[in-house]
Design a protein around this motif. Structure first.
Motif, short mmCIF file in Angstrom:
data_model
loop_
_atom_site.label_atom_id
_atom_site.label_comp_id
_atom_site.label_asym_id
_atom_site.label_seq_id
_atom_site.Cartn_x
_atom_site.Cartn_y
_atom_site.Cartn_z
N PHE A 161 0.83 -1.20 0.00
CA PHE A 161 0.00 0.00 0.00
C PHE A 161 0.87 1.26 0.00
O PHE A 161 0.61 2.21 -0.75
N ILE A 162 1.89 1.28 0.84
CA ILE A 162 2.75 2.47 0.95
C ILE A 162 3.51 2.71 -0.34
O ILE A 162 3.63 3.87 -0.80
N LEU A 163 3.99 1.67 -0.97
CA LEU A 163 4.72 1.83 -2.23
C LEU A 163 3.78 2.35 -3.33
O LEU A 163 4.19 3.16 -4.16
N ARG A 164 2.53 1.90 -3.31
CA ARG A 164 1.56 2.36 -4.33
C ARG A 164 1.14 3.80 -4.10
O ARG A 164 0.79 4.50 -5.05
N HIS A 165 1.18 4.26 -2.84
CA HIS A 165 0.67 5.59 -2.51
C HIS A 165 1.78 6.53 -2.04
O HIS A 165 1.52 7.49 -1.31
N ASN A 166 2.99 6.27 -2.47
CA ASN A 166 4.13 7.12 -2.11
C ASN A 166 3.94 8.51 -2.71
O ASN A 166 3.95 8.67 -3.94
N PRO A 167 3.75 9.54 -1.89
CA PRO A 167 3.50 10.88 -2.44
C PRO A 167 4.69 11.46 -3.17
O PRO A 167 4.55 12.44 -3.93
N HIS A 168 5.86 10.88 -2.98
CA HIS A 168 7.08 11.40 -3.61
C HIS A 168 7.49 10.58 -4.83
O HIS A 168 8.48 10.91 -5.49
N GLY A 169 6.74 9.52 -5.14
CA GLY A 169 7.08 8.69 -6.27
C GLY A 169 8.31 7.84 -6.01
O GLY A 169 8.90 7.88 -4.93
N GLY A 170 8.69 7.04 -6.98
CA GLY A 170 9.86 6.19 -6.85
C GLY A 170 9.54 4.90 -6.12
O GLY A 170 8.43 4.68 -5.64
N ASP A 171 10.53 4.02 -6.04
CA ASP A 171 10.32 2.71 -5.44
C ASP A 171 11.09 2.53 -4.12
O ASP A 171 11.26 1.42 -3.64
N MET A 172 11.57 3.65 -3.54
CA MET A 172 12.21 3.64 -2.23
C MET A 172 11.48 4.62 -1.33
O MET A 172 11.03 5.68 -1.78
N VAL A 173 11.34 4.28 -0.06
CA VAL A 173 10.55 5.13 0.83
C VAL A 173 11.30 5.38 2.15
O VAL A 173 12.14 4.59 2.59
N GLN A 174 10.95 6.53 2.75
CA GLN A 174 11.32 6.83 4.12
C GLN A 174 10.03 6.90 4.93
O GLN A 174 9.04 7.48 4.47
N VAL A 175 10.04 6.33 6.13
CA VAL A 175 8.82 6.30 6.93
C VAL A 175 9.13 6.72 8.36
O VAL A 175 10.26 6.66 8.83
N LEU A 176 8.05 7.13 9.04
CA LEU A 176 8.14 7.48 10.46
C LEU A 176 7.19 6.57 11.23
O LEU A 176 6.06 6.32 10.79
N THR A 177 7.63 6.07 12.39
CA THR A 177 6.76 5.25 13.22
C THR A 177 6.80 5.76 14.65
O THR A 177 7.73 6.47 15.05
N HIS A 178 5.77 5.39 15.42
CA HIS A 178 5.58 5.89 16.78
C HIS A 178 5.38 4.72 17.73
O HIS A 178 4.71 3.75 17.39
N CYS A 179 5.94 4.83 18.91
CA CYS A 179 5.85 3.79 19.94
C CYS A 179 6.56 2.52 19.44
O CYS A 179 7.42 2.58 18.57
N ASN A 180 6.21 1.37 20.02
CA ASN A 180 6.85 0.11 19.62
C ASN A 180 5.79 -0.86 19.14
O ASN A 180 4.82 -1.12 19.83
N THR A 181 6.01 -1.40 17.95
CA THR A 181 5.03 -2.29 17.34
C THR A 181 5.71 -3.50 16.70
O THR A 181 5.19 -4.09 15.76
N GLY A 182 6.87 -3.87 17.22
CA GLY A 182 7.63 -4.95 16.62
C GLY A 182 7.52 -6.25 17.38
O GLY A 182 6.49 -6.58 17.97
N SER A 183 8.62 -7.01 17.41
CA SER A 183 8.62 -8.29 18.10
C SER A 183 8.37 -8.14 19.59
O SER A 183 7.88 -9.05 20.25
N LEU A 184 8.71 -6.97 20.14
CA LEU A 184 8.49 -6.73 21.56
C LEU A 184 7.03 -6.46 21.89
O LEU A 184 6.63 -6.51 23.05
N ALA A 185 6.23 -6.16 20.89
CA ALA A 185 4.82 -5.83 21.12
C ALA A 185 3.89 -6.93 20.62
O ALA A 185 2.67 -6.83 20.79
N THR A 186 4.45 -7.97 20.02
CA THR A 186 3.66 -9.04 19.42
C THR A 186 4.35 -10.37 19.71
O THR A 186 5.31 -10.43 20.48
#
Length: 390
Positions: A161-186
């Motif tokens: 979804f993010i690659l399809r809706h990248n407002p800057h175009g291209g096939d590489m992205v930079q993203v921002l995340t908040h809190c912890n949602t990785g292996s420590l949260a699941t």
């Protein structure tokens, strides 16, 4: 070509034994804590040694699994029939639900496990105490494997979804995340951080930014720890830097998790999420909520009905960390690492410390689940999650 990196294991379970990575000791000490019964399961959840909505549900279920296995093995006479086992389980599940009030996954898991136990206790041929014990153990243990599979599907759907809706175009992205949602949260892999992992694995991630997530610093202590551990290119920013970051850097999406999603898409997540959604809207950046379907509460129509946990104000005015400039303060692991607590606010100041806030659906671009991506219908400001899940 995909990249391979070590995956952090925060929950270690085998029948009769449960250990969880003590998140209060991170990032300087990697210590696993034994959880021998449901009382300790309640304690590690309530004191935030374990946190993250999916992980809370799994640790609660598995702590009861260990409790039940040990109790039945030590004293089978204490469980003379199927009804006694069923009563034991439902009483413990009711108790475990009191550990954290906002995350719906715990309540969903408790309800599902209760239904499984009730069905097992009334099955034909006549149920036995042992058959009900085994029904619960099998169901609780299956949650662990299912959560990891669901998270990987969330990661794949979200990355696409993010690659399809990248407002800057291209096939590489930079993203921002908040809190912890990785292996420590699941159970493993993660939700929002699982999307970042998927992007990185497929060489589509240019850079990840994570907020420190005040006041409990889950971003600086936990997300940063996971990103470094898994060798994902990342930078830590203060919560108050997010708008400047979106103005300065080409951020393709903000990705967050969820503790509870109402039927219309209003989302309760770690405090600070709401303001990120506002700045994402202003800067034209997609704001993506990543959550398993178990985090969606169709019984709650809007976010106004989601209970918000308020925590002790001491979390805001005090910080705990490694003491620098003292003996042993050179990063050594284990008990030699000197830790300390400092008070950082004027004594006597009042404190308001809600653990979560609710982001309105109209600020959210998509809700990504293991089943796919839910977006709003044309002209609508809310999501139809009931139809999506049906």
């Amino acid at each position: 070509m995909t990249q391979q990196a070590p995956t952090l294991q925060a929950i270690k379970y085998e029948r009769g034994s449960l250990q969880v990575l003590d998140q209060l000791r991170l990032p300087f000490e990697t210590v696993y804590k034994d959880v021998p019964n449901s009382q300790q399961g309640h304690h590690v959840i309530q004191t935030m040694k374990v946190r993250g909505a999916p992980a809370i549900a799994i640790v609660a279920a598995l702590s009861l699994a260990v409790d039940l296995h040990s109790s039945f093995s030590a004293s089978p006479a204490s469980f003379p029939d199927a009804t006694s086992v069923s009563t034991f389980i439902t009483t413990k599940l009711t108790y475990l639900k009191t550990s954290r009030p906002t995350a719906v996954n715990l309540f969903e898991a408790a309800g599902r496990l209760s239904s499984i136990v009730a069905a097992a206790a009334t099955s034909s041929p006549p149920a036995t105490a042992e058959s009900v014990v085994n029904a619960y153990l099998s169901a609780a243990e299956a949650m662990l494997d299912r959560d990891i599979e669901d998270n990987k599907n969330i990661g794949r759907h979200g990355a696409e979804f993010i690659l399809r809706h990248n407002p800057h175009g291209g096939d590489m992205v930079q993203v921002l995340t908040h809190c912890n949602t990785g292996s420590l949260a699941t159970a493993g892999w993660g939700t929002a951080l699982g999307i970042i992992r998927d992007l990185h694995t497929h060489n589509k991630l240019s850079h990840a930014f994570c907020t420190e997530t005040r006041p409990y610093n889950q971003g600086s202590r936990l997300t940063a720890y996971e990103l470094v551990y898994e060798q994902i290119p990342a930078t830590l920013v203060c919560d108050s830097m997010a708008s400047a970051l979106l103005k300065t850097k080409k951020i393709s999406a903000i990705i967050v998790g969820a503790d509870r999603v109402a039927r219309n898409g209003d989302t309760a997540n770690k405090i600070g999420t709401y303001q990120l959604a506002i700045t994402a809207k202003f800067h034209g950046v997609p704001f993506v909520v990543a959550a398993p379907s178990t985090s969606i509460d169709l019984q709650i129509l809007t976010g106004d009905d989601i209970p918000i946990e308020e925590r002790n104000g001491v979390e805001v005015v005090q910080n705990r960390g490694r003491l620098m400039g003292s003996a042993g303060g050179d990063g050594r692991e284990g008990g030699d690492v000197p830790m300390g607590t400092v008070h950082v606010a004027a004594p006597g100041i009042g404190v308001w410390n809600p653990a979560f806030d609710v982001t309105p659906a109209h600020l959210i671009s998509a809700v990504v689940t293991e089943r796919g991506v839910c977006v709003k219908k044309a002209g609508q400001n809310v999501f139809d999650l009931k139809s999506f899940l049906a």
